[in-house]
Design a protein around this motif. Structure first.
Motif, PDB file in Angstrom:
ATOM      1  N   SER A  23     120.336 -21.332 -30.371  1.00  0.00           N
ATOM      2  CA  SER A  23     119.927 -21.359 -31.440  1.00  0.00           C
ATOM      3  C   SER A  23     119.628 -20.136 -32.411  1.00  0.00           C
ATOM      4  O   SER A  23     119.396 -20.260 -33.522  1.00  0.00           O
ATOM      5  CB  SER A  23     118.813 -22.537 -31.710  1.00  0.00           C
ATOM      6  N   SER A  24     119.769 -19.055 -31.739  1.00  0.00           N
ATOM      7  CA  SER A  24     119.085 -17.865 -32.329  1.00  0.00           C
ATOM      8  C   SER A  24     120.082 -17.143 -33.550  1.00  0.00           C
ATOM      9  O   SER A  24     119.933 -16.066 -33.810  1.00  0.00           O
ATOM     10  CB  SER A  24     118.948 -16.801 -31.354  1.00  0.00           C
ATOM     11  N   GLN A 169     107.459 -14.276 -25.763  1.00  0.00           N
ATOM     12  CA  GLN A 169     108.404 -13.252 -25.472  1.00  0.00           C
ATOM     13  C   GLN A 169     109.803 -13.646 -25.939  1.00  0.00           C
ATOM     14  O   GLN A 169     110.658 -12.636 -26.332  1.00  0.00           O
ATOM     15  CB  GLN A 169     108.233 -12.679 -24.146  1.00  0.00           C
ATOM     16  N   HIS A 170     110.351 -14.685 -25.545  1.00  0.00           N
ATOM     17  CA  HIS A 170     111.764 -15.089 -25.864  1.00  0.00           C
ATOM     18  C   HIS A 170     111.679 -15.339 -27.176  1.00  0.00           C
ATOM     19  O   HIS A 170     112.909 -15.096 -27.601  1.00  0.00           O
ATOM     20  CB  HIS A 170     112.014 -16.246 -24.705  1.00  0.00           C
ATOM     21  N   LEU A 175     113.917 -14.311 -32.386  1.00  0.00           N
ATOM     22  CA  LEU A 175     113.747 -13.624 -33.707  1.00  0.00           C
ATOM     23  C   LEU A 175     114.558 -12.346 -34.015  1.00  0.00           C
ATOM     24  O   LEU A 175     115.082 -12.099 -35.205  1.00  0.00           O
ATOM     25  CB  LEU A 175     112.376 -13.523 -33.979  1.00  0.00           C
ATOM     26  N   GLU A 176     114.234 -11.364 -33.222  1.00  0.00           N
ATOM     27  CA  GLU A 176     115.074  -9.927 -33.349  1.00  0.00           C
ATOM     28  C   GLU A 176     116.624 -10.177 -33.489  1.00  0.00           C
ATOM     29  O   GLU A 176     117.294  -9.749 -34.274  1.00  0.00           O
ATOM     30  CB  GLU A 176     114.545  -9.116 -32.170  1.00  0.00           C
ATOM     31  N   ASN A 177     116.955 -11.102 -32.548  1.00  0.00           N
ATOM     32  CA  ASN A 177     118.422 -11.257 -32.558  1.00  0.00           C
ATOM     33  C   ASN A 177     118.906 -12.018 -33.886  1.00  0.00           C
ATOM     34  O   ASN A 177     119.940 -11.647 -34.420  1.00  0.00           O
ATOM     35  CB  ASN A 177     118.986 -12.200 -31.458  1.00  0.00           C
ATOM     36  N   ARG A 181     121.374 -10.518 -37.066  1.00  0.00           N
ATOM     37  CA  ARG A 181     122.582 -11.122 -37.237  1.00  0.00           C
ATOM     38  C   ARG A 181     122.465 -11.494 -38.941  1.00  0.00           C
ATOM     39  O   ARG A 181     123.497 -11.307 -39.541  1.00  0.00           O
ATOM     40  CB  ARG A 181     122.642 -12.806 -36.637  1.00  0.00           C
ATOM     41  N   GLU A 182     121.254 -11.803 -39.341  1.00  0.00           N
ATOM     42  CA  GLU A 182     121.197 -11.952 -40.883  1.00  0.00           C
ATOM     43  C   GLU A 182     121.273 -10.476 -41.431  1.00  0.00           C
ATOM     44  O   GLU A 182     121.893 -10.596 -42.595  1.00  0.00           O
ATOM     45  CB  GLU A 182     119.773 -12.310 -41.029  1.00  0.00           C
TER      46      GLU A 182
END
Length: 357
Positions: A23-24, A169-170, A175-177, A181-182
């Motif tokens: 879902s990231s 951590q995950h 959030l970084e991924n 993408r955004e």
């Protein structure tokens, strides 16, 4: 905790991490996944994901039972979230006892529009009594705090805090991924030369704007613009100077229409504007653009350029193709008049007497 229970919990954690990975694609999807899965992993009735906004305030995404609340709250240096953001994971088995020892500020989101700035005020509903907090880090910077909270005292143990830290951590990776993408999505919708939205963005936004105008009964006008005889600029001064002209036009348009996503570079020297005004009320916009053309820092040897435009107001029953074609045909009508020397030598010309240039 028995070995069987520990194994079952690790299995739940693996499932949650897999759900995060799936879902990231967007930050909002990460938020929803965390809240949806946390209840199965922790003895918690409340989950909170607090993210720092670019302006420095907090964006709270809080789930309590089946209710989701989103709120923006100010950053307080003495707040408990701010303390965790600067420090280490934190376990609070009894919030009242903790506050008696540590003078920090704890806020509680009661409803979409109601926030208690101090725990201990008259609180509606059931208060949370114990809680865990872990900081979130993306690309080496602290960006938020993840928390699970319970109505019961001492609801969490050291294992819960370790699991939440691992989950955090995950969540940071997700959030970084999502952020990457955004950023990529924004890049695909942005013209790299002018910084304006591009043709792809126009293809996405124009139909949505047209549908909104029809649904809400609002005036919406499409303006098509291009630079008069732009080919001669490239031929005489070279393509780098032509690019400088287009870049300068992008600045002029952004100042004239400060609302994001309303100005598009379609191709070459052709631009489109989505203006939430009636077609016969574009005079102010034309004057703002002309003033910007006068003030703009044009390359040496070039004065203010000539723009020609065609305007078409969205009409009930007209298709998107009809709307675009009408604005485009009006713009080319002005181009033909300019070619015959019937129009101004510089400025902005809609080719109509009731839309002054």
């Amino acid at each position: 905790m028995s070995a069987e229970a520990q194994l079952r919990r690790y299995h739940q954690l693996v499932q949650m991490l897999a759900a995060l990975a799936r879902s990231s694609g967007q930050v909002d999807a990460v938020v929803q996944t965390v809240h949806r899965q946390a209840g199965a992993l922790f003895p918690a009735q409340v989950t909170l994901l607090a993210l720092l906004e670019p302006g420095g305030d907090w964006r709270w995404e809080l789930y309590e039972g089946e209710q989701r609340y989103t709120q923006r709250l100010p950053f307080y240096p003495e707040g408990i979230l701010e303390t965790v953001l600067r420090g280490d994971p934190l376990s609070i088995p009894d919030i009242a006892a903790y506050l008696a020892r540590h003078p920090v500020r704890v806020r509680r989101l009661v409803d979409h529009d109601e926030v208690l700035l101090e725990v201990g005020e008259e609180e509606p509903g059931e208060p949370t009594l114990s809680m865990l907090f872990v900081p979130l880090e993306v690309r080496g910077a602290r960006v938020g705090v993840l928390s699970v909270q319970s109505y019961a005292l001492a609801a969490f143990d050291d294992t819960d805090l370790q699991f939440l830290d691992l989950l955090g951590q995950h969540v940071s990776i997700a959030l970084e991924n999502a952020g990457l993408r955004e950023e990529l999505e924004r890049a695909t919708l942005t013209d790299p030369l002018t910084g304006l939205a591009n043709r792809r963005a126009f293809g996405r936004d124009a139909p949505l704007a047209l549908e909104t105008a029809r649904r809400e009964g609002r005036d919406l006008t499409l303006v098509m613009l291009d630079v008069h005889d732009f080919k001669s600029v490239n031929d005489t001064f070279g393509h780098p100077v032509g690019d400088a002209v287009l870049f300068t036009l992008g600045q002029v348009f952004r100042e004239a229409l400060p609302v994001p996503g309303t100005v598009f570079r379609l191709s070459g020297d052709e631009f489109a504007l989505l203006v939430w005004e009636a077609e016969d009320r574009l005079g102010d916009l034309a004057r703002r653009i002309e003033e910007g053309l006068r003030r703009a820092p044009w390359p040496p040897g070039l004065g203010p350029v000539c723009l020609q435009g065609g305007a078409a107001q969205a009409q009930p029953g007209a298709t998107l193709h009809d709307w675009l074609s009408l604005a485009d045909s009006r713009m080319y009508g002005v181009k033909r008049q300019r070619t015959r020397g019937l129009r101004l030598g510089w400025g902005l010309d809609f080719g109509r007497e009731d839309v002054p240039a």
